[in-house]
Design a protein around this motif. Structure first.
Motif, PDB file in Angstrom:
ATOM      1  N   SER A   5     -26.121   9.935 -10.434  1.00  0.00           N
ATOM      2  CA  SER A   5     -27.474   9.473 -10.743  1.00  0.00           C
ATOM      3  C   SER A   5     -28.160  10.490 -11.639  1.00  0.00           C
ATOM      4  O   SER A   5     -27.490  11.237 -12.353  1.00  0.00           O
ATOM      5  CB  SER A   5     -28.258   9.270  -9.437  1.00  0.00           C
ATOM      6  OG  SER A   5     -28.407  10.514  -8.763  1.00  0.00           O
ATOM      7  N   ARG A  63     -25.638  11.927 -14.483  1.00  0.00           N
ATOM      8  CA  ARG A  63     -24.416  11.208 -14.853  1.00  0.00           C
ATOM      9  C   ARG A  63     -24.341  11.041 -16.369  1.00  0.00           C
ATOM     10  O   ARG A  63     -23.295  11.271 -16.977  1.00  0.00           O
ATOM     11  CB  ARG A  63     -24.383   9.843 -14.164  1.00  0.00           C
ATOM     12  CG  ARG A  63     -23.195   8.994 -14.588  1.00  0.00           C
ATOM     13  CD  ARG A  63     -23.213   7.615 -13.913  1.00  0.00           C
ATOM     14  NE  ARG A  63     -22.030   6.868 -14.278  1.00  0.00           N
ATOM     15  CZ  ARG A  63     -21.959   6.025 -15.310  1.00  0.00           C
ATOM     16  NH1 ARG A  63     -23.028   5.813 -16.066  1.00  0.00           N
ATOM     17  NH2 ARG A  63     -20.835   5.386 -15.585  1.00  0.00           N
ATOM     18  N   SER A  66     -19.499   9.043 -11.873  1.00  0.00           N
ATOM     19  CA  SER A  66     -20.532   8.300 -11.152  1.00  0.00           C
ATOM     20  C   SER A  66     -21.668   9.276 -10.875  1.00  0.00           C
ATOM     21  O   SER A  66     -21.623  10.432 -11.278  1.00  0.00           O
ATOM     22  CB  SER A  66     -19.970   7.712  -9.854  1.00  0.00           C
ATOM     23  OG  SER A  66     -19.521   8.738  -8.994  1.00  0.00           O
ATOM     24  N   ASP A  78     -15.744   5.394 -16.529  1.00  0.00           N
ATOM     25  CA  ASP A  78     -15.168   5.003 -15.243  1.00  0.00           C
ATOM     26  C   ASP A  78     -14.855   6.210 -14.366  1.00  0.00           C
ATOM     27  O   ASP A  78     -14.733   6.086 -13.151  1.00  0.00           O
ATOM     28  CB  ASP A  78     -13.882   4.191 -15.447  1.00  0.00           C
ATOM     29  CG  ASP A  78     -14.133   2.852 -16.126  1.00  0.00           C
ATOM     30  OD1 ASP A  78     -15.294   2.377 -16.118  1.00  0.00           O
ATOM     31  OD2 ASP A  78     -13.174   2.290 -16.673  1.00  0.00           O
TER      32      ASP A  78
END
Length: 106
Positions: free
Chosen positions: A11, A93, A9, A6
Protein backbone atom coordinates in the motif's frame (compact mmCIF):
# COMPACT_ATOMS: atom_id res chain seq x y z
CA UNK A 1 2.03 -11.67 -20.26
CA UNK A 2 3.90 -11.64 -16.93
CA UNK A 3 4.24 -8.27 -15.28
CA UNK A 4 6.75 -7.02 -12.75
CA UNK A 5 3.81 -5.57 -10.82
CA UNK A 6 2.70 -9.14 -10.04
CA UNK A 7 5.73 -9.51 -7.76
CA UNK A 8 4.89 -6.43 -5.67
CA UNK A 9 1.98 -5.91 -3.30
CA UNK A 10 1.39 -3.49 -0.44
CA UNK A 11 0.00 0.00 0.00
CA UNK A 12 1.11 3.60 0.54
CA UNK A 13 3.21 2.82 3.63
CA UNK A 14 4.79 -0.53 2.79
CA UNK A 15 5.69 -2.79 -0.10
CA UNK A 16 5.90 -6.58 -0.16
CA UNK A 17 8.10 -8.08 -2.85
CA UNK A 18 8.31 -11.74 -3.84
CA UNK A 19 11.93 -12.75 -4.39
CA UNK A 20 13.44 -15.72 -6.19
CA UNK A 21 16.76 -16.13 -4.36
CA UNK A 22 19.94 -17.87 -5.47
CA UNK A 23 22.30 -18.21 -2.50
CA UNK A 24 25.96 -19.05 -2.98
CA UNK A 25 26.16 -17.08 -6.24
CA UNK A 26 29.42 -15.67 -7.59
CA UNK A 27 28.39 -12.11 -6.68
CA UNK A 28 25.63 -10.17 -4.95
CA UNK A 29 23.00 -8.72 -7.26
CA UNK A 30 19.55 -7.23 -6.63
CA UNK A 31 17.43 -6.84 -8.59
CA UNK A 32 18.99 -9.21 -11.08
CA UNK A 33 15.99 -10.01 -13.24
CA UNK A 34 12.42 -11.23 -13.15
CA UNK A 35 11.20 -14.84 -13.00
CA UNK A 36 7.79 -14.92 -14.74
CA UNK A 37 7.10 -18.50 -13.63
CA UNK A 38 7.27 -17.52 -10.00
CA UNK A 39 6.17 -13.89 -10.47
CA UNK A 40 9.26 -12.97 -8.48
CA UNK A 41 12.16 -10.55 -8.65
CA UNK A 42 15.48 -12.38 -8.83
CA UNK A 43 18.10 -11.87 -6.14
CA UNK A 44 21.61 -13.37 -6.12
CA UNK A 45 23.69 -13.45 -2.95
CA UNK A 46 27.18 -14.84 -2.50
CA UNK A 47 26.47 -15.76 1.13
CA UNK A 48 25.62 -19.40 1.75
CA UNK A 49 22.15 -20.46 2.85
CA UNK A 50 23.49 -21.46 6.26
CA UNK A 51 22.77 -19.90 9.63
CA UNK A 52 20.76 -17.01 8.20
CA UNK A 53 23.75 -15.60 6.31
CA UNK A 54 21.91 -15.42 2.99
CA UNK A 55 18.88 -13.78 4.62
CA UNK A 56 21.09 -11.09 6.18
CA UNK A 57 22.69 -10.46 2.78
CA UNK A 58 19.26 -10.21 1.15
CA UNK A 59 18.10 -7.64 3.70
CA UNK A 60 21.24 -5.56 3.05
CA UNK A 61 20.86 -5.70 -0.74
CA UNK A 62 17.16 -4.81 -0.67
CA UNK A 63 17.75 -1.92 1.75
CA UNK A 64 20.54 -0.55 -0.45
CA UNK A 65 18.50 -0.87 -3.66
CA UNK A 66 15.58 1.09 -2.22
CA UNK A 67 17.62 3.55 -0.14
CA UNK A 68 16.12 2.52 3.21
CA UNK A 69 17.60 1.39 6.52
CA UNK A 70 18.11 -2.36 7.01
CA UNK A 71 15.67 -2.15 9.93
CA UNK A 72 12.89 -1.28 7.41
CA UNK A 73 13.32 -4.62 5.59
CA UNK A 74 11.76 -7.81 6.99
CA UNK A 75 11.45 -11.32 5.61
CA UNK A 76 7.75 -12.15 6.02
CA UNK A 77 7.88 -15.70 4.69
CA UNK A 78 10.25 -18.15 3.09
CA UNK A 79 13.15 -17.76 5.52
CA UNK A 80 14.33 -21.27 4.60
CA UNK A 81 13.07 -21.26 1.00
CA UNK A 82 14.39 -19.91 -2.28
CA UNK A 83 11.12 -17.98 -2.69
CA UNK A 84 10.75 -15.25 -0.09
CA UNK A 85 8.31 -12.44 0.62
CA UNK A 86 10.13 -9.33 1.84
CA UNK A 87 8.38 -6.32 3.37
CA UNK A 88 9.81 -2.81 3.17
CA UNK A 89 8.18 -0.38 5.58
CA UNK A 90 8.07 3.30 4.72
CA UNK A 91 8.10 2.59 0.97
CA UNK A 92 4.95 2.59 -1.13
CA UNK A 93 4.07 -0.19 -3.55
CA UNK A 94 4.16 2.29 -6.45
CA UNK A 95 7.63 3.57 -5.48
CA UNK A 96 8.93 -0.01 -5.22
CA UNK A 97 7.59 -0.79 -8.70
CA UNK A 98 9.16 2.39 -10.10
CA UNK A 99 12.58 1.54 -8.66
CA UNK A 100 12.42 -2.06 -9.88
CA UNK A 101 11.33 -1.02 -13.38
CA UNK A 102 14.33 1.31 -13.53
CA UNK A 103 16.62 -1.68 -12.95
CA UNK A 104 14.84 -4.56 -14.71
CA UNK A 105 13.45 -4.88 -18.21
CA UNK A 106 10.66 -7.45 -18.32
Amino acid sequence: MPLLEDAVSGSDDHAVITLDVSAGSKKDSFPSGYNPWRSAVECHVSAPAVGGKANKAIIGLVAEAFGVQKSAVHILSGATSTVKRVEITGLSRLRAITVLKGCISV
